[in-house]
Motif scaffolding. Sequence first.
Motif, PDB file in Angstrom:
ATOM      1  N   THR A 223      66.846  58.327  30.740  1.00  0.00           N
ATOM      2  CA  THR A 223      65.824  57.746  29.929  1.00  0.00           C
ATOM      3  C   THR A 223      64.612  57.475  30.869  1.00  0.00           C
ATOM      4  O   THR A 223      64.236  57.784  31.900  1.00  0.00           O
ATOM      5  N   ASP A 224      63.950  56.371  30.567  1.00  0.00           N
ATOM      6  CA  ASP A 224      63.014  55.583  31.523  1.00  0.00           C
ATOM      7  C   ASP A 224      63.729  55.217  32.812  1.00  0.00           C
ATOM      8  O   ASP A 224      64.424  54.412  32.818  1.00  0.00           O
ATOM      9  N   ARG A 227      63.906  51.446  33.687  1.00  0.00           N
ATOM     10  CA  ARG A 227      64.449  50.825  32.674  1.00  0.00           C
ATOM     11  C   ARG A 227      65.896  50.660  33.158  1.00  0.00           C
ATOM     12  O   ARG A 227      66.836  51.284  32.518  1.00  0.00           O
ATOM     13  N   CYS A 239      59.881  58.729  28.617  1.00  0.00           N
ATOM     14  CA  CYS A 239      61.266  59.041  28.292  1.00  0.00           C
ATOM     15  C   CYS A 239      61.331  60.280  27.917  1.00  0.00           C
ATOM     16  O   CYS A 239      60.781  60.556  26.419  1.00  0.00           O
ATOM     17  N   VAL A 241      63.925  61.085  25.845  1.00  0.00           N
ATOM     18  CA  VAL A 241      64.614  60.969  24.524  1.00  0.00           C
ATOM     19  C   VAL A 241      63.404  60.757  23.611  1.00  0.00           C
ATOM     20  O   VAL A 241      63.502  61.301  22.434  1.00  0.00           O
ATOM     21  N   TYR A 242      62.371  60.127  24.112  1.00  0.00           N
ATOM     22  CA  TYR A 242      61.325  59.952  22.971  1.00  0.00           C
ATOM     23  C   TYR A 242      60.579  61.055  22.741  1.00  0.00           C
ATOM     24  O   TYR A 242      59.883  61.355  21.772  1.00  0.00           O
ATOM     25  N   CYS A 261      60.927  49.617  22.084  1.00  0.00           N
ATOM     26  CA  CYS A 261      61.261  49.845  23.356  1.00  0.00           C
ATOM     27  C   CYS A 261      60.425  49.125  24.301  1.00  0.00           C
ATOM     28  O   CYS A 261      61.167  48.344  25.448  1.00  0.00           O
ATOM     29  N   ILE A 266      64.985  47.219  21.277  1.00  0.00           N
ATOM     30  CA  ILE A 266      65.881  48.117  21.169  1.00  0.00           C
ATOM     31  C   ILE A 266      66.568  48.637  22.485  1.00  0.00           C
ATOM     32  O   ILE A 266      65.724  48.690  23.424  1.00  0.00           O
ATOM     33  N   GLY A 267      67.980  48.916  22.322  1.00  0.00           N
ATOM     34  CA  GLY A 267      68.549  49.581  23.641  1.00  0.00           C
ATOM     35  C   GLY A 267      68.663  51.052  23.792  1.00  0.00           C
ATOM     36  O   GLY A 267      68.412  51.651  22.507  1.00  0.00           O
ATOM     37  N   CYS A 268      68.759  51.635  24.940  1.00  0.00           N
ATOM     38  CA  CYS A 268      68.549  53.131  25.054  1.00  0.00           C
ATOM     39  C   CYS A 268      69.956  53.739  24.105  1.00  0.00           C
ATOM     40  O   CYS A 268      69.820  54.873  23.585  1.00  0.00           O
ATOM     41  N   CYS A 271      68.821  53.719  20.474  1.00  0.00           N
ATOM     42  CA  CYS A 271      67.727  54.829  20.358  1.00  0.00           C
ATOM     43  C   CYS A 271      68.330  56.002  20.416  1.00  0.00           C
ATOM     44  O   CYS A 271      67.831  57.050  19.690  1.00  0.00           O
TER      45      CYS A 271
END
Length: 330
Positions: A223-224, A227, A239, A241-242, A261, A266-268, A271
């Motif tokens: 992800t990011d 983070r 990210c 995922v986004y 986010c 919210i956690g990854c 998400c």
Amino acid sequence: MADKIRVLSGMRPTGPLHMGNYLGALDNWVNMQDQYECFFFVADWHALTSDYEKPGPMGEYVRQILIDWLSAGLSPEKSTIFIQSKVPEHAELYLIFSMITPVPWLERNPTYKDQIVQLQNKDLSTFGFLGYPVLQAADILMYKAQGVPVGIDQVPHVEITREIARRFNYLYGTVFPEPEAILTQTPKILGIDRRKMSKSYGNAIYLSDSPEEIRVKVMQMVTDPQRARRSDPGNPDVCNVYEFHKLYTDPEMNRQIDKQCRSAEIGCVECKKIMADNLIKAMAPLHEKRHFYLAHPEIVEEIIIEGSRKARQIAMETMQQVKAAVKIDY
Ligand code: SF4
């Protein structure tokens, strides 16, 4: 049909298609079918230009790509779907074009220069590899396509096709139109490790992946990178995922995820679960069709025989005009 612009595009059969291929080209092809008169072909000869030493199980690759295409929504009712090598006139036109194409046009092709550097593990110092834009020109001009859907990096290829058409018409009289590149916008999705999605990186989500496989891969997605902890605020703009959420999650939910986010609400893991659910749901109709075509190989076979027959009919007419123009029609 007659008033629609004719477009042509192809893909090399190098294995099963992944989400990058789907979102980068195939999904766009599916949407083009109502607007254009479309020709889509499996570029099996092109696969040999860089992989001639180890062609792989080409017949199996061709079958897989056709099943992926049909499952994604390419329709033989709307488009002509065929295999390049089933229309041998492509090789004949390629030969004639190779007579009139100056070598410097090919040597200055940016993709050629780039791939020679990138693919150092392959011997690309062949006539076939240098000349593949000439084969592409033959593929496109054979059907007098007026448009070629391409990404920005392939525009130089369409330019070479235009130059070859112009040169042929100048030397022998007008036979070919000069096709235009139809630039396609593609979402910026990456592989699960955040590199370019590619079969060779082992980071791809395939159209043939089961819902369980999709879920496992989504949960592995990087992800990011900033983070590190659940309590750190994230940045959806960087990210991957986004990027998938943007395509498969409704806008209201997206706005919420974006906000949550950035504020670490919210956690990854959560998400990713939402994204995986939405992706699996969106891919369900495709998976269903996939099962159908896997169970009915005879239908795939029929589609490709009929598509290749239709394509060949046009190709033979074009070759008659070409031979008359070049004065080898005896
Ligand atoms: S919460 Fe979602 S959008 Fe934000 S970094 Fe994690 S996976 Fe990406």
